[in-house]
Design a protein around this motif. Structure first.
Motif, short mmCIF file in Angstrom:
data_model
loop_
_atom_site.label_atom_id
_atom_site.label_comp_id
_atom_site.label_asym_id
_atom_site.label_seq_id
_atom_site.Cartn_x
_atom_site.Cartn_y
_atom_site.Cartn_z
N UNK A 270 -14.83 -33.51 -75.91
CA UNK A 270 -16.16 -32.98 -76.20
C UNK A 270 -16.19 -31.90 -77.25
N UNK A 271 -15.18 -31.85 -78.12
CA UNK A 271 -15.14 -30.83 -79.18
C UNK A 271 -16.40 -30.95 -80.05
N UNK A 272 -17.24 -29.92 -80.08
CA UNK A 272 -18.48 -30.01 -80.86
C UNK A 272 -18.25 -30.12 -82.36
N UNK A 273 -17.04 -29.81 -82.82
CA UNK A 273 -16.74 -29.93 -84.24
C UNK A 273 -16.43 -31.37 -84.65
N UNK A 274 -16.19 -32.25 -83.67
CA UNK A 274 -15.86 -33.64 -83.98
C UNK A 274 -17.11 -34.41 -84.35
N UNK A 275 -16.95 -35.45 -85.15
CA UNK A 275 -18.09 -36.26 -85.56
C UNK A 275 -18.65 -37.07 -84.39
N UNK A 276 -17.78 -37.64 -83.59
CA UNK A 276 -18.20 -38.34 -82.37
C UNK A 276 -17.53 -37.65 -81.19
N UNK A 277 -18.27 -37.48 -80.11
CA UNK A 277 -17.68 -36.82 -78.95
C UNK A 277 -18.31 -37.35 -77.66
N UNK A 278 -17.61 -37.12 -76.58
CA UNK A 278 -18.11 -37.50 -75.27
C UNK A 278 -18.41 -36.25 -74.46
N UNK A 279 -19.52 -36.28 -73.75
CA UNK A 279 -19.84 -35.21 -72.80
C UNK A 279 -20.24 -35.86 -71.49
N UNK A 280 -20.18 -35.05 -70.42
CA UNK A 280 -20.62 -35.53 -69.11
C UNK A 280 -19.78 -36.67 -68.57
N UNK A 281 -18.48 -36.64 -68.80
CA UNK A 281 -17.61 -37.73 -68.34
C UNK A 281 -17.49 -37.69 -66.81
N UNK A 282 -17.79 -38.81 -66.18
CA UNK A 282 -17.70 -38.95 -64.73
C UNK A 282 -16.96 -40.25 -64.42
N UNK A 283 -16.03 -40.20 -63.47
CA UNK A 283 -15.30 -41.40 -63.06
C UNK A 283 -15.83 -41.89 -61.72
N UNK A 284 -15.97 -43.23 -61.60
CA UNK A 284 -16.40 -43.78 -60.31
C UNK A 284 -15.19 -44.01 -59.42
N UNK A 285 -15.38 -44.68 -58.29
CA UNK A 285 -14.31 -44.84 -57.31
C UNK A 285 -13.16 -45.71 -57.82
N UNK A 286 -13.36 -46.48 -58.89
CA UNK A 286 -12.30 -47.27 -59.49
C UNK A 286 -11.87 -46.71 -60.85
N UNK A 287 -12.14 -45.42 -61.06
CA UNK A 287 -11.74 -44.71 -62.27
C UNK A 287 -12.35 -45.30 -63.53
N UNK A 288 -13.58 -45.82 -63.41
CA UNK A 288 -14.32 -46.27 -64.59
C UNK A 288 -15.22 -45.13 -65.05
N UNK A 289 -15.18 -44.85 -66.35
CA UNK A 289 -15.85 -43.66 -66.88
C UNK A 289 -17.28 -43.95 -67.32
N UNK A 290 -18.15 -43.01 -67.03
CA UNK A 290 -19.48 -42.96 -67.62
C UNK A 290 -19.58 -41.66 -68.41
N UNK A 291 -20.25 -41.71 -69.56
CA UNK A 291 -20.35 -40.51 -70.38
C UNK A 291 -21.48 -40.68 -71.39
N UNK A 292 -21.79 -39.59 -72.06
CA UNK A 292 -22.76 -39.63 -73.16
C UNK A 292 -22.00 -39.58 -74.47
N UNK A 293 -22.27 -40.55 -75.33
CA UNK A 293 -21.64 -40.63 -76.64
C UNK A 293 -22.55 -39.97 -77.66
N UNK A 294 -22.08 -38.91 -78.29
CA UNK A 294 -22.81 -38.24 -79.36
C UNK A 294 -22.30 -38.80 -80.68
N UNK A 295 -23.19 -39.38 -81.47
CA UNK A 295 -22.77 -40.17 -82.62
C UNK A 295 -22.62 -39.41 -83.93
N UNK A 296 -22.82 -38.10 -83.92
CA UNK A 296 -22.68 -37.32 -85.13
C UNK A 296 -23.89 -37.39 -86.04
N UNK A 297 -24.89 -38.14 -85.62
CA UNK A 297 -26.13 -38.26 -86.41
C UNK A 297 -27.32 -37.71 -85.63
N UNK A 298 -27.02 -37.02 -84.56
CA UNK A 298 -28.08 -36.48 -83.71
C UNK A 298 -28.42 -37.37 -82.55
N UNK A 299 -27.80 -38.55 -82.47
CA UNK A 299 -28.08 -39.48 -81.38
C UNK A 299 -27.15 -39.25 -80.20
#
Length: 496
Positions: A270-299
């Motif tokens: 989640x380094x804010x200096x990176x062009x793309x980053x992940x925030x809010x990473x959560x793993x479910x009971x089978x270690x599958x990740x959900x997260x928000x992808x920040x695309x570096x374009x404000x999305x």
């Protein structure tokens, strides 16, 4: 592969034709297994450790091969190339090739692949290269899913990522191919540079620099020197070159100064200096990740992965960055990642038996970094269930050289730190013994198994309904047989 006349192929590879009309056209794919040859195809007479492809040339011709690429005349339509000595790239590829015939066919194969890329690139083909100590295949598979939604895409099956599998994959491309994804491996300095000459990439991603193949390289710094050959091979930013680098790995981030391409960074931390980053990473009971992808374009785009392990977040970000660099809409890339399912065998293949035992088959390969990622996924899966035990069935991590015993001892200690309850150590090498001893010394129930059947029996005695088990080792150990055996154990429990 695009249709080529035999005379054209001979000119490209510097060979001479034998038993064939120069106007004969090769219309099918290239194959090095005579049993897979298609009518109109090209058969590659490569020598192997046990058999020589030249001996199967007549059978390939009978199956419909229009031409055989060979290093000596055979009783079939062929293009003969002269032995040239050791192959460029991975010098270990043909240790059993004393006369250089394999090197000759391999060099011809590379020349043919390069000619194809040179023809297709002006027509709109984008070549993407992916390298790293771990995660190459998973990232390549994700990329194939994302890019495949935008146009015809060719990517290697499994881990066809060396000086044989790389040009073999390239020749799968044809006039309609829009994207070619190349997974690039190295066992020494110069190997990736060689692969990049066969199929020059416009976009290149370096995932990480770990300790895989430490025995060959000697240090992580040397590994970084080899992996960075990919970004050095990219065109300048003005010509569309893009280097995708992991901002969380200092050795990878430091490669920015080695390329004239535009640099695009990603950060699973989640380094804010990176062009793309992940925030809010959560793993479910089978270690599958959900997260928000920040695309570096404000999305900001939600991603819910169907593949297992927290380490897949970095792989997903790398794939998204490459896709965006290739012109894919960020929202479409995120949606494709959420729909992506594991595509290559024996890599974080997670299945749950009828008795609730979850088998994590990640047995295709192993190094210290991927082992720790697999162990983390195992621990997460077990922790999500009340009273479930985490059981690791582990074999040897190969190619670690003098560091092998120390790395396996550290792995045994890492099992305890992750909360693993039991270990089945498969094999009897000094490294595996060090793994078992370290795990036992850290308080983990440790059982040694001399071979795969013994490992299945040992794990079956330990596992109880609802437990989780990880099966992992380097390819040579073939521990996917253990994973299959444990799944069969579940069927036997049901009376099947």
């Amino acid at each position: 592969m695009i249709p080529l006349r035999a005379a054209e192929i001979a000119a490209i590879v510097g060979g001479r034709l034998h038993h064939v009309d120069p106007a004969t056209t090769v219309t099918g794919p290239a194959e090095f297994d005579s049993r897979k040859v298609a009518p109109g195809g090209l058969f590659l007479a490569l020598p192997g450790a046990r058999v020589d492809g030249h001996e199967f040339a007549p059978a390939a011709a009978a199956a419909g091969a229009a031409l055989v690429l060979a290093a000596r005349e055979v009783d079939a339509p062929c293009c003969v190339v002269e032995p040239t000595g050791r192959p460029e790239g991975n010098s270990d590829a043909y240790a059993h090739d004393p006369d250089g015939s394999g090197a000759a066919v391999l060099a011809a194969l590379g020349a043919l692949a390069r000619d194809l890329v040179d023809r297709l690139t002006p027509a709109g083909l984008t070549v993407v290269g992916v390298t790293g100590s771990a995660g190459k295949t998973s990232t390549k598979d994700m990329l194939a899913t994302i890019l495949g939604g935008a146009g015809p895409t060719v990517a290697p099956a499994g881990s066809f990522n060396n000086e044989i599998g790389h040009p073999y994959t390239v020749l799968r491309a044809d006039a309609g191919t829009r994207f070619l994804v190349a997974e690039m491996s190295a066992r020494g300095v110069g190997h990736i540079a060689h692969l990049a000459r066969i199929a020059p990439p416009r976009i290149g991603a370096v995932l990480n620099v770990g300790t895989a193949h430490l025995g060959e390289f000697g240090s992580r710094e040397t590994i970084a020197a080899a992996k960075g050959e990919l970004v050095e091979a990219l065109p300048a930013a003005a010509a569309g070159g893009v280097a995708v680098l992991n901002a969380d790995d200092p050795l990878v981030a430091g490669m920015a100064g080695r390329t004239a391409a535009r640099v695009l960074t990603f950060s699973a931390a989640g380094d804010p200096a990176a062009d793309l980053r992940a925030t809010g990473v959560v793993l479910d009971e089978l270690a599958r990740a959900s997260f928000t992808l920040h695309d570096g374009r404000g999305g900001a785009h939600p991603v819910r992965l169907r593949v297992h392990g927290a380490h897949q977040v970095a792989n997903a970000l790398a794939a998204a960055a490459v896709a965006i660099a290739a012109g894919i809409d960020p929202a479409a890339a995120a949606a494709a990642l959420s729909g992506h399912a594991a595509a290559s065998a024996h890599r974080m293949d997670v299945r749950t038996r009828a008795d609730g035992v979850t088998v994590i088959n990640d047995s295709y390969n192993a190094n210290p970094d991927s082992m720790r990622a697999g162990i983390a996924a195992l621990a997460r899966t077990a922790a999500a269930r009340d009273g479930a035990a985490a059981v690791a069935v582990l074999g040897e991590m190969g190619e670690l050289g003098e560091a092998a015993v120390a790395e396996h001892r550290a792995l045994g200690e890492a099992l305890a730190e992750a909360g693993v309850d039991a270990l089945v150590a498969v094999g009897d090498s000094p490294a595996v013994r060090a793994l078992a001893e370290a795990a036992a010394g850290a308080g983990i129930t440790s059982v040694s198994a001399g071979d795969r059947p013994a490992a299945v029996r040992a794990a079956a005695r330990i596992l109880r309904p609802g437990d989780a088990v990880l099966v992992k080792a380097s390819y040579a150990d073939g521990l996917w047989r253990v994973a299959e055996g444990l799944l069969d154990e579940g069927l036997q429990d049901e009376g099947a």
